[in-house]
Design a protein around this motif. Structure first.
Motif, short mmCIF file in Angstrom:
data_model
loop_
_atom_site.label_atom_id
_atom_site.label_comp_id
_atom_site.label_asym_id
_atom_site.label_seq_id
_atom_site.Cartn_x
_atom_site.Cartn_y
_atom_site.Cartn_z
N THR A 68 7.73 8.77 5.00
CA THR A 68 7.33 9.37 3.73
C THR A 68 6.81 10.80 3.90
O THR A 68 7.14 11.68 3.10
CB THR A 68 6.25 8.50 3.07
N ASP A 69 6.01 11.02 4.97
CA ASP A 69 5.42 12.36 5.12
C ASP A 69 6.51 13.43 5.29
O ASP A 69 6.42 14.52 4.72
CB ASP A 69 4.41 12.39 6.27
N LEU B 199 9.54 13.28 4.18
CA LEU B 199 10.26 13.42 2.91
C LEU B 199 9.46 14.27 1.93
O LEU B 199 9.98 15.18 1.28
CB LEU B 199 10.53 12.03 2.33
N VAL B 200 8.15 14.00 1.87
CA VAL B 200 7.29 14.77 0.96
C VAL B 200 7.27 16.23 1.39
O VAL B 200 7.36 17.14 0.56
CB VAL B 200 5.87 14.16 0.94
N VAL C 223 9.47 13.99 -4.88
CA VAL C 223 10.37 13.19 -4.04
C VAL C 223 11.58 12.75 -4.87
O VAL C 223 12.73 12.89 -4.44
CB VAL C 223 9.62 11.98 -3.45
N ASN D 50 12.73 5.36 -8.93
CA ASN D 50 11.72 5.50 -7.88
C ASN D 50 10.42 4.86 -8.33
O ASN D 50 9.83 5.27 -9.31
CB ASN D 50 11.49 6.99 -7.57
N LEU E 179 4.89 5.71 -4.57
CA LEU E 179 4.07 5.14 -3.50
C LEU E 179 3.37 3.90 -4.04
O LEU E 179 2.67 3.96 -5.04
CB LEU E 179 3.04 6.17 -3.02
N ARG F 254 6.38 -3.59 4.55
CA ARG F 254 7.32 -2.77 3.81
C ARG F 254 7.56 -3.36 2.43
O ARG F 254 7.48 -4.57 2.25
CB ARG F 254 8.63 -2.77 4.60
N SER G 24 8.07 3.48 -1.80
CA SER G 24 7.36 3.85 -0.58
C SER G 24 6.18 2.92 -0.39
O SER G 24 5.51 2.55 -1.34
CB SER G 24 6.83 5.28 -0.66
N CYS G 25 5.97 2.55 0.87
CA CYS G 25 4.81 1.73 1.18
C CYS G 25 4.33 2.19 2.54
O CYS G 25 5.11 2.22 3.49
CB CYS G 25 5.20 0.26 1.19
N ASN H 275 3.85 4.56 5.35
CA ASN H 275 4.60 5.78 5.64
C ASN H 275 6.11 5.53 5.66
O ASN H 275 6.86 6.28 6.28
CB ASN H 275 4.13 6.38 6.97
N THR I 218 9.49 5.10 3.39
CA THR I 218 10.16 5.13 2.10
C THR I 218 11.51 4.45 2.27
O THR I 218 12.30 4.86 3.11
CB THR I 218 10.37 6.58 1.63
#
Lengths: 231, 421
Positions: free
Chosen positions: B201-202, B204-205, B215, B346, B349, B362, B381-382, B384, B386
Motif C-alpha cells: 500500500t505504501d 502505491l500511495v 489511489v 475501491n 483502507l 488480508r 487494502s488491509c 500494508n 492492497t
C-alpha cells in the motif's frame, strides 16, 4: 520468483504466469490450488417451471380422463369424450410440450403441432363419418404448415437482407398459390364453385411477391424501398 | 409478525435484470492466521442476526414490487466452492440473499447486491470476523471502525432507504457517450477466473501522490491508459470510442448517512482518445477535474433524483411487476453498462482494531462481472497489502496482463495470484 515477461512476482510453486502464460523458471512442484476448494462445484439450478408444467399436465390429463370415464359410464361408449380427448392432446402438444425443454425448437415443435391438428381432424372425420379429410383437411393443413414453417424460417434464420427479401417474395407467391388451392379443395370436397374469390387474394399476393422478388435483385430499388419502409 | 422491507431505490434494478446465468453479487473475504472453525463461525453468523436485520432477509415477489422478508434462521456457513461468486440462483435468493463461506483460514461472505453495497458488506464482514475471533479466542474486540456491538439494537437509520431521504427535486440527465466495450471468448462453463495483484500500500500511495492523485484515481488512470492501448489494437482513428471507468462512490460520506443498505452511485470518468494521445499525467488530471466537477452533494442529489423519481411515478407504480421488469431491463440495457468500460470499486483502507489486525492477514473484495462487461476490478487494502482483484468470465487475460505490467513498468512491485490450477 518473477515472471520473465511481465515482471510480476509469482506465487511460490506457480507453474506459469497467470497473466501471460509463460512457464515460470524452475517451478517447485505445486501440490494443488489452495485458494479455493477445487472439488466442490455448485449444484445446477433447478428450475421452478417444471413443477408448474407437471401441475398443468396432471390437470389436463385429469380433464381428458374424467370426460372419458363419464362418457363410458353414462353412454357405454366413447361418444363426445373422444373430441375432448383429442382436443386436449392437440392443445397439450402445441402449447405445453415445448415448455418442457430449455429452448423452443421450431423445427421440431411446429411439425408436431400440425401433425396433432391433422390427427384431431382425422378423428372428427372418422367419428362423424365425413369424407372431407383426405380431399380437404389433410392438404390444407399441410399447406398451412408449409407456409408457417417457411415464414418462421425466414424470420429466425439470419440471411443477407437481399436473400431475405427474395425469400419473402417467394413466401407471398406461395401464399397466393395457397389461396387458389384452398378454393380448389373446397371445390372438389364440397362442390363449391371454382374461381369465385381466390383469384383476388392470389393476384394480390402474387403481384406483391413478384415485385419483392424483383426488388431483391435490383439494388437501387431495394435501397429505395428500405428508405421508405425501415422500422 | 415478521418484518418486511421495501427494496431500496438502487436495489430495485437488481432483481429485474438478473437471469438464470447471471446475478449481481459481490464478495468480501478475510484471511485469518489460523484455520477457520465452522461451528464457531456458524455461531458468530447466528449472533449477528439481531444486529443486522436488513441482511438476514430473503427476496420475496409481490404483485407490484419485490420485497425483502426477514428470515428466521441464520444461514449456515458452507465450504467454499471451486471458484468465487458462483451463481446465486432464484431459489437461493428466496431463502437468503447472502452466504457465508469458509475455506482453510478464510472467511468469505457473498452478497446479492439487493441487500447492501460494498461499504455495508465491509461493516458486516468486519463485525462477523470480530465476533468469530471473540468466540474463538476469547478476546474482546473494541467496537470501532464500523464494527457493530451485537448487544445493541439496530438503529432505524441503518435500515432506511437513504436514496429516498437525500433525493433532489430535479433529475439529472442520464445521457452520456457510449464507450468502448471490452470483449473476449466467453468461458462458457460459468467458472469465474480471478487474478489478484498484491501491491504494498505504501508504494502505491507514494506513486499516486507523485501523480497528484488518489489511489482509486491512479489505478483508474492506469486502467484507462491500458484500455486505450487495447482499443488501439482493434480500432483506429475516428471510429474509436471514449474510454471511461465506472467508479462507485460511497454516498454515506457525501451526505453523512449511516445506512447499511445500498447507498452508492456510479460516476463514469474517463477520456476520449480521439481528442489527443493522453499521457498518464493528463489522465490523472482529467480524473481529478471530472471528479471535482461531479462529486458535489447537489449534483449527486440530482443523480439520485433521476433514479428515484421514475420509481415514484404513479403510472409506473401500478404497473404489474413483470411490466416494471421489462421497463427496467430496457433502461439498464440503454444506460446501465454502456457508459463505462469496467468498474473499479475501491473499498479503501479497511481499518480495524489492533487486536483484530493481529489475526487478519488480508481482506479481499471481489465484485462479480456485470451482465455484459466481461471484466471487473475491485480493490481493498488491509494493513500494508492492497489486493487488486480482477475477475473475468472470458478466457483471455489481456486486460490483466497489460494492466499489471503497466503498474510494474511504473515501478510498483506487483505479486500476482490466480485461482486456476
Amino acid at each position: 520468483m518473477y515472471c520473465v515477461k511481465c515482471g510480476v512476482r509469482l506465487e511460490d510453486g506457480a507453474a506459469a504466469c497467470p497473466l501471460c502464460g509463460t512457464p515460470s523458471w524452475n517451478p517447485e512442484e505445486r501440490e494443488r490450488n489452495t485458494h479455493y476448494n477445487p472439488e466442490l462445484y455448485p449444484a445446477p439450478e433447478k428450475e421452478g417451471k417444471y413443477t408448474l408444467l407437471a401441475v398443468i399436465t396432471v390437470v389436463m390429463a385429469g380433464i381428458a380422463l374424467g370426460c372419458l370415464i363419464a362418457c363410458l359410464v353414462a353412454l357405454g361408449r366413447v361418444g363426445w369424450s373422444g373430441y375432448v380427448l383429442f382436443g386436449v392432446a392437440f392443445v397439450y402438444i402445441s402449447a405445453v410440450l415445448p415448455f418442457w425443454f430449455r429452448r423452443y425448437y421450431p423445427a421440431v415443435f411446429l411439425p408436431l403441432s400440425f401433425a396433432a391438428l391433422a390427427g384431431y381432424l382425422l378423428y372428427i372425420n372418422g367419428a362423424t363419418g365425413g369424407h372431407w379429410f383426405l380431399s380437404f383437411a389433410f392438404p390444407v393443413t399441410g399447406m398451412a404448415f408449409l407456409i408457417t414453417y417457411f415464414s418462421v424460417g425466414i424470420a429466425l434464420i439470419r440471411f443477407k437482407p437481399r436473400t431475405k427479401l427474395m425469400l419473402l417474395g417467394l413466401l407471398f407467391i406461395l401464399t397466393g398459390g395457397f389461396m387458389l388451392l384452398l378454393e380448389f379443395f373446397l371445390h372438389i370436397s364440397f362442390s363449391m364453385k371454382m374461381f369465385r374469390w381466390s383469384i383476388y387474394p392470389a393476384a394480390f399476393f402474387g403481384i406483391l411477391g413478384i415485385f419483392l422478388f424483383i426488388a431483391s435483385l435490383i439494388r437501387p430499388l431495394r435501397r429505395g424501398l428500405y428508405k421508405k419502409f425501415f422500422i | 409478525m415478521k418484518r418486511w422491507m421495501r427494496l431500496d431505490n438502487a436495489a430495485l434494478i437488481f432483481p429485474a435484470i438478473r437471469n438464470s446465468r447471471w446475478v449481481n453479487t459481490f464478495r468480501i473475504s478475510a484471511e485469518l492466521t489460523e484455520t477457520v472453525d465452522p461451528a464457531v463461525l456458524a455461531q458468530a453468523v447466528k449472533d449477528l442476526k439481531p444486529r443486522f436485520p436488513s441482511f438476514y432477509v430473503r427476496l420475496g415477489t409481490g404483485a407490484f414490487w419485490y420485497y425483502l422478508q426477514q428470515i428466521d434462521e441464520a444461514p449456515a456457513p458452507r465450504p467454499e466452492y471451486a471458484y468465487p461468486l458462483t451463481h446465486m440462483g432464484k431459489r437461493e435468493q428466496r431463502r437468503c440473499c447472502f452466504r457465508v463461506l469458509y475455506h482453510e483460514n478464510r472467511i468469505a461472505a457473498e452478497f446479492f447486491h439487493v441487500i447492501t453495497d460494498g461499504k455495508g458488506g465491509e461493516i458486516f464482514v468486519k463485525s462477523l470476523v470480530a465476533r468469530y475471533l471473540e468466540l474463538r479466542y476469547g478476546i474482546t474486540v473494541p467496537k470501532e471502525g464500523g464494527i457493530r456491538d451485537i448487544a445493541d439494537k439496530a438503529r432505524p437509520e441503518e435500515v432506511q432507504d437513504a436514496f429516498r431521504k437525500y433525493t433532489g427535486e430535479v433529475p439529472m440527465t442520464r445521457r452520456e457517450d457510449t464507450v468502448y466495450h471490452l470483449f473476449g471468448t466467453p468461458d462458457g462453463t460459468g467458472f469465474m477466473h480471478i487474478i489478484t495483484g498484491l501491491i504494498p500500500t505504501d508504494e502505491l500511495v507514494k506513486k499516486a501522490r507523485e501523480y497528484h492523485s488518489t489511489v482509486t484515481g491512479f489505478l483508474s488512470a492506469v486502467m484507462i491508459k491500458t484500455i486505450i492501448d487495447m482499443q488501439d489494437c482493434h480500432i483506429r482513428g475516428k471510429k474509436r470510442r471514449p474510454v471511461k471507468i465506472s467508479v462507485p462512490i460511497n454516498m454515506r460520506k457525501v451526505f453523512g448517512a449511516e445506512t447499511l443498505r445500498n447507498f452508492t452511485l456510479v460516476l463514469n470518468i474517463g477520456v476520449d482518445p480521439r481528442l489527443k494521445e493522453y499521457t498518464l499525467e493528463e489522465i490523472c488530471r482529467e480524473y481529478r477535474n471530472q471528479m471535482a466537477l461531479e462529486l458535489t452533494p447537489e449534483k449527486m442529489a440530482a443523480r439520485i433524483a433521476a433514479n428515484v423519481l421514475p420509481a415514484q411515478n404513479k403510472l409506473l407504480r401500478v404497473a404489474p411487476l413483470f411490466i416494471k421488469n421489462m421497463a427496467m431491463r430496457w433502461v439498464y440495457s440503454r444506460y446501465g453498462e454502456r457508459k463505462g468500460c469496467i468498474n473499479i470499486s475501491n473499498l479503501g483502507l479497511i481499518d480495524m482494531p489492533a487486536v483484530m489486525q493481529d489475526h487478519v492477514k488480508r481482506i479481499d473484495f471481489v465484485v462479480g462481472v456485470q451482465l455484459t462487461y466481461p471484466n471487473n476490478c475491485s480493490v481493498a487494502s488491509c494493513g500494508n497489502v492492497t489486493a487488486v482483484n480482477m475477475i473475468r468470465s472470458i478466457q483471455e487475460t489481456e486486460l490483466e496482463r497489460r494492466f499489471f505490467t503497466n503498474l510494474v513498468k511504473l515501478g510498483i512491485p506487483v505479486a500476482v495470484e490466480s485461482n486456476e490450477s
